[in-house]
Design a protein around this motif. Structure first.
Motif, PDB file in Angstrom:
ATOM      1  N   PRO A  22       0.826  -1.211   0.000  1.00  0.00           N
ATOM      2  CA  PRO A  22       0.000   0.000   0.000  1.00  0.00           C
ATOM      3  C   PRO A  22       0.857   1.257   0.000  1.00  0.00           C
ATOM      4  O   PRO A  22       1.974   1.255   0.511  1.00  0.00           O
ATOM      5  CB  PRO A  22      -0.781  -0.098   1.321  1.00  0.00           C
ATOM      6  CG  PRO A  22      -0.626  -1.493   1.792  1.00  0.00           C
ATOM      7  CD  PRO A  22       0.615  -2.038   1.174  1.00  0.00           C
ATOM      8  N   ARG A  23       0.325   2.314  -0.581  1.00  0.00           N
ATOM      9  CA  ARG A  23       1.069   3.579  -0.598  1.00  0.00           C
ATOM     10  C   ARG A  23       1.196   4.136   0.796  1.00  0.00           C
ATOM     11  O   ARG A  23       0.341   3.916   1.641  1.00  0.00           O
ATOM     12  CB  ARG A  23       0.347   4.586  -1.492  1.00  0.00           C
ATOM     13  CG  ARG A  23       0.439   4.170  -2.920  1.00  0.00           C
ATOM     14  CD  ARG A  23       0.077   5.239  -3.857  1.00  0.00           C
ATOM     15  NE  ARG A  23       0.395   4.733  -5.196  1.00  0.00           N
ATOM     16  CZ  ARG A  23       0.331   5.440  -6.271  1.00  0.00           C
ATOM     17  NH1 ARG A  23      -0.045   6.683  -6.212  1.00  0.00           N
ATOM     18  NH2 ARG A  23       0.643   4.917  -7.428  1.00  0.00           N
ATOM     19  N   LEU A  24       2.263   4.856   1.012  1.00  0.00           N
ATOM     20  CA  LEU A  24       2.516   5.494   2.305  1.00  0.00           C
ATOM     21  C   LEU A  24       2.169   6.971   2.170  1.00  0.00           C
ATOM     22  O   LEU A  24       2.520   7.597   1.166  1.00  0.00           O
ATOM     23  CB  LEU A  24       3.989   5.334   2.684  1.00  0.00           C
ATOM     24  CG  LEU A  24       4.450   3.886   2.811  1.00  0.00           C
ATOM     25  CD1 LEU A  24       5.938   3.776   2.590  1.00  0.00           C
ATOM     26  CD2 LEU A  24       4.072   3.335   4.167  1.00  0.00           C
ATOM     27  N   PHE A  25       1.490   7.511   3.172  1.00  0.00           N
ATOM     28  CA  PHE A  25       1.063   8.904   3.089  1.00  0.00           C
ATOM     29  C   PHE A  25       1.219   9.587   4.443  1.00  0.00           C
ATOM     30  O   PHE A  25       0.958   8.996   5.483  1.00  0.00           O
ATOM     31  CB  PHE A  25      -0.410   8.982   2.666  1.00  0.00           C
ATOM     32  CG  PHE A  25      -0.925  10.394   2.576  1.00  0.00           C
ATOM     33  CD1 PHE A  25      -0.654  11.171   1.467  1.00  0.00           C
ATOM     34  CD2 PHE A  25      -1.650  10.944   3.620  1.00  0.00           C
ATOM     35  CE1 PHE A  25      -1.112  12.483   1.385  1.00  0.00           C
ATOM     36  CE2 PHE A  25      -2.115  12.257   3.556  1.00  0.00           C
ATOM     37  CZ  PHE A  25      -1.844  13.025   2.429  1.00  0.00           C
ATOM     38  N   ALA A  26       1.668  10.837   4.400  1.00  0.00           N
ATOM     39  CA  ALA A  26       1.738  11.640   5.618  1.00  0.00           C
ATOM     40  C   ALA A  26       1.463  13.095   5.251  1.00  0.00           C
ATOM     41  O   ALA A  26       1.733  13.536   4.130  1.00  0.00           O
ATOM     42  CB  ALA A  26       3.107  11.513   6.274  1.00  0.00           C
ATOM     43  N   LYS A  27       0.923  13.809   6.218  1.00  0.00           N
ATOM     44  CA  LYS A  27       0.576  15.214   6.005  1.00  0.00           C
ATOM     45  C   LYS A  27       0.807  15.961   7.302  1.00  0.00           C
ATOM     46  O   LYS A  27       0.463  15.464   8.376  1.00  0.00           O
ATOM     47  CB  LYS A  27      -0.902  15.295   5.611  1.00  0.00           C
ATOM     48  CG  LYS A  27      -1.461  16.696   5.512  1.00  0.00           C
ATOM     49  CD  LYS A  27      -2.940  16.633   5.153  1.00  0.00           C
ATOM     50  CE  LYS A  27      -3.542  18.023   5.093  1.00  0.00           C
ATOM     51  NZ  LYS A  27      -4.954  17.994   4.687  1.00  0.00           N
ATOM     52  N   SER A  28       1.405  17.150   7.201  1.00  0.00           N
ATOM     53  CA  SER A  28       1.581  18.001   8.369  1.00  0.00           C
ATOM     54  C   SER A  28       1.143  19.409   8.031  1.00  0.00           C
ATOM     55  O   SER A  28       1.282  19.863   6.892  1.00  0.00           O
ATOM     56  CB  SER A  28       3.044  18.046   8.813  1.00  0.00           C
ATOM     57  OG  SER A  28       3.412  16.817   9.367  1.00  0.00           O
ATOM     58  N   LYS A  29       0.651  20.074   9.054  1.00  0.00           N
ATOM     59  CA  LYS A  29       0.170  21.441   8.887  1.00  0.00           C
ATOM     60  C   LYS A  29       0.712  22.263  10.048  1.00  0.00           C
ATOM     61  O   LYS A  29       0.417  21.966  11.204  1.00  0.00           O
ATOM     62  CB  LYS A  29      -1.360  21.385   8.921  1.00  0.00           C
ATOM     63  CG  LYS A  29      -2.057  22.649   8.591  1.00  0.00           C
ATOM     64  CD  LYS A  29      -3.529  22.299   8.372  1.00  0.00           C
ATOM     65  CE  LYS A  29      -4.401  23.414   8.893  1.00  0.00           C
ATOM     66  NZ  LYS A  29      -5.811  23.126   8.696  1.00  0.00           N
ATOM     67  N   THR A  30       1.577  23.223   9.750  1.00  0.00           N
ATOM     68  CA  THR A  30       2.168  24.071  10.791  1.00  0.00           C
ATOM     69  C   THR A  30       2.207  25.514  10.289  1.00  0.00           C
ATOM     70  O   THR A  30       1.617  25.837   9.264  1.00  0.00           O
ATOM     71  CB  THR A  30       3.607  23.631  11.151  1.00  0.00           C
ATOM     72  OG1 THR A  30       4.444  23.876  10.027  1.00  0.00           O
ATOM     73  CG2 THR A  30       3.691  22.178  11.550  1.00  0.00           C
ATOM     74  N   ASN A  31       2.959  26.345  10.994  1.00  0.00           N
ATOM     75  CA  ASN A  31       3.045  27.752  10.592  1.00  0.00           C
ATOM     76  C   ASN A  31       4.204  28.032   9.636  1.00  0.00           C
ATOM     77  O   ASN A  31       4.398  29.157   9.222  1.00  0.00           O
ATOM     78  CB  ASN A  31       3.147  28.646  11.832  1.00  0.00           C
ATOM     79  CG  ASN A  31       4.365  28.302  12.670  1.00  0.00           C
ATOM     80  OD1 ASN A  31       5.052  27.318  12.412  1.00  0.00           O
ATOM     81  ND2 ASN A  31       4.631  29.101  13.679  1.00  0.00           N
ATOM     82  N   ASN A  32       5.012  27.006   9.299  1.00  0.00           N
ATOM     83  CA  ASN A  32       6.006  27.211   8.227  1.00  0.00           C
ATOM     84  C   ASN A  32       6.297  25.905   7.486  1.00  0.00           C
ATOM     85  O   ASN A  32       6.144  24.822   8.037  1.00  0.00           O
ATOM     86  CB  ASN A  32       7.266  27.935   8.729  1.00  0.00           C
ATOM     87  CG  ASN A  32       8.311  27.043   9.325  1.00  0.00           C
ATOM     88  OD1 ASN A  32       8.577  25.939   8.834  1.00  0.00           O
ATOM     89  ND2 ASN A  32       8.941  27.506  10.382  1.00  0.00           N
ATOM     90  N   PHE A  33       6.684  26.049   6.227  1.00  0.00           N
ATOM     91  CA  PHE A  33       6.822  24.883   5.355  1.00  0.00           C
ATOM     92  C   PHE A  33       7.960  23.960   5.755  1.00  0.00           C
ATOM     93  O   PHE A  33       7.841  22.749   5.643  1.00  0.00           O
ATOM     94  CB  PHE A  33       6.982  25.315   3.891  1.00  0.00           C
ATOM     95  CG  PHE A  33       5.698  25.764   3.282  1.00  0.00           C
ATOM     96  CD1 PHE A  33       4.656  24.876   3.057  1.00  0.00           C
ATOM     97  CD2 PHE A  33       5.512  27.082   2.923  1.00  0.00           C
ATOM     98  CE1 PHE A  33       3.461  25.281   2.498  1.00  0.00           C
ATOM     99  CE2 PHE A  33       4.318  27.506   2.359  1.00  0.00           C
ATOM    100  CZ  PHE A  33       3.289  26.599   2.156  1.00  0.00           C
ATOM    101  N   GLU A  34       9.083  24.515   6.215  1.00  0.00           N
ATOM    102  CA  GLU A  34      10.212  23.674   6.602  1.00  0.00           C
ATOM    103  C   GLU A  34       9.817  22.747   7.751  1.00  0.00           C
ATOM    104  O   GLU A  34      10.150  21.559   7.747  1.00  0.00           O
ATOM    105  CB  GLU A  34      11.422  24.532   6.998  1.00  0.00           C
ATOM    106  CG  GLU A  34      12.108  25.227   5.843  1.00  0.00           C
ATOM    107  CD  GLU A  34      11.431  26.515   5.406  1.00  0.00           C
ATOM    108  OE1 GLU A  34      10.393  26.908   6.000  1.00  0.00           O
ATOM    109  OE2 GLU A  34      11.927  27.134   4.438  1.00  0.00           O
TER     110      GLU A  34
END
Length: 103
Positions: free
Chosen positions: A67-79
């Motif tokens: 299966p594909r691996l997926f992750a997502k993050s949401k913060t105040n800066n891209f780095e």
């Protein structure tokens, strides 16, 4: 022999960033050299409407056997979002790796 995975980077509702690309490729190359069975990475950087300022999103989907691996993050800066997303993928990759070894 170094097998390099294909990396597709997209930017949504924002301009492309060469420095972000370089940082991302450096991180993904490190991951790719440890897990040679990775095929492709689809990366999306986008800005979402968020009143708290946590509007910088990094999503990464990795193509690999299984299966594909997926992750997502949401913060105040891209780095920071990118670092968190890559760390989450590393955890998933270690689990996947241990499954390979077990079989």
């Amino acid at each position: 022999m170094q097998i390099v995975m294909v990396v597709n980077i997209q930017y949504q509702k924002m301009k492309a960033s060469e420095s972000l690309n370089q940082l991302l490729l450096k991180k993904l190359n490190r991951v790719g050299s440890k897990y040679s069975w990775l095929i492709k990475a689809n990366v999306l950087f986008k800005i979402e409407n968020d009143r708290t300022g946590e509007d910088k999103v990094c999503e990464i989907e990795l193509s690999a056997p299984g299966p594909r691996l997926f992750a997502k993050s949401k913060t105040n800066n891209f780095e920071k979002a990118m670092a968190e997303t890559v760390d989450e993928l590393k955890k998933q990759l270690e689990k996947r790796q241990s499954m390979f070894i077990a079989h």
